[in-house]
Design an enzyme around this catalytic site. Sequence first.
Site, mmCIF file in Angstrom:
data_model
loop_
_atom_site.group_PDB
_atom_site.id
_atom_site.type_symbol
_atom_site.label_atom_id
_atom_site.label_comp_id
_atom_site.label_asym_id
_atom_site.label_seq_id
_atom_site.Cartn_x
_atom_site.Cartn_y
_atom_site.Cartn_z
ATOM 1 C CG HIS A 82 31.195 15.656 -5.000
ATOM 2 N ND1 HIS A 82 30.576 16.588 -4.189
ATOM 3 C CD2 HIS A 82 32.457 16.119 -5.227
ATOM 4 C CE1 HIS A 82 31.410 17.574 -3.925
ATOM 5 N NE2 HIS A 82 32.568 17.323 -4.545
ATOM 6 C CD GLU B 19 38.677 19.117 -5.982
ATOM 7 O OE1 GLU B 19 39.399 18.841 -6.952
ATOM 8 O OE2 GLU B 19 37.647 19.825 -6.068
#
Length: 232
Positions: free
Chosen positions: A31, A106
């Site tokens: 990202h 994550e």
Amino acid sequence: MVCMIATAMLRTLPDIAPLQPGKSRLYLCRHGETDSNANKLLQGGGIDAPLNAVGRQQATWLAQALSVHRLDLVASSSLCRAVQTADLIAVQQGDVERHRSDALCEMCYGSMEGMPIAECKPALAALSEAWKGGQTHIAVGGDGESPEQLLARGAAVLWGDGGLMRSGPGRHVAVVAHSTFNKAVLAHLSGQPLGGFMGIPQDNACVNVIDAAADGSLEVVSINLAAQPAAL
């Protein structure tokens, strides 16, 4: 499954070799930047920070770089920073299938999440040494995830039964995930010991290219490609 060593470490996405017949290609992305990144805070799976202005520009460059390929699927974790990045990629593609998965989130850093990275360095350094020594079952802080747990869910969502890479030849799939998640996947697929995964570079809005063959073998073609214009 046969894992192959990365064949190139290239600077920009357009430099990669074209997809060979009978294979599919995964663009495993990170990202764009968030304020937590900019402020050097430990941003794990429990921190749902949005992109900042820099991150939105990075994600726009990433979307433009990927637009040279017709994507069949754009997937992301369910965290805001990954969703926003993937949404920009999907908009650039037009009519494309969009998928979100918690399994792409994550690594969980437990009680360390949100803390300044500088304050966590001693604990993280000790963990890194233990992991390099083969103790990849040890979880972060005792209340987070271990590298083995992280890789297990990454493997399941990417190349397990029904995984995103088992999509048939000729397909191009973009997945927007996260730094530590990507590092664990790349270490495994490139034949490196999992314990050393933290040493793999993953810049904001980078792209890693992974090709899948019909026999299930996976090849890491390139790691940490920059999406932004070379002059910047």
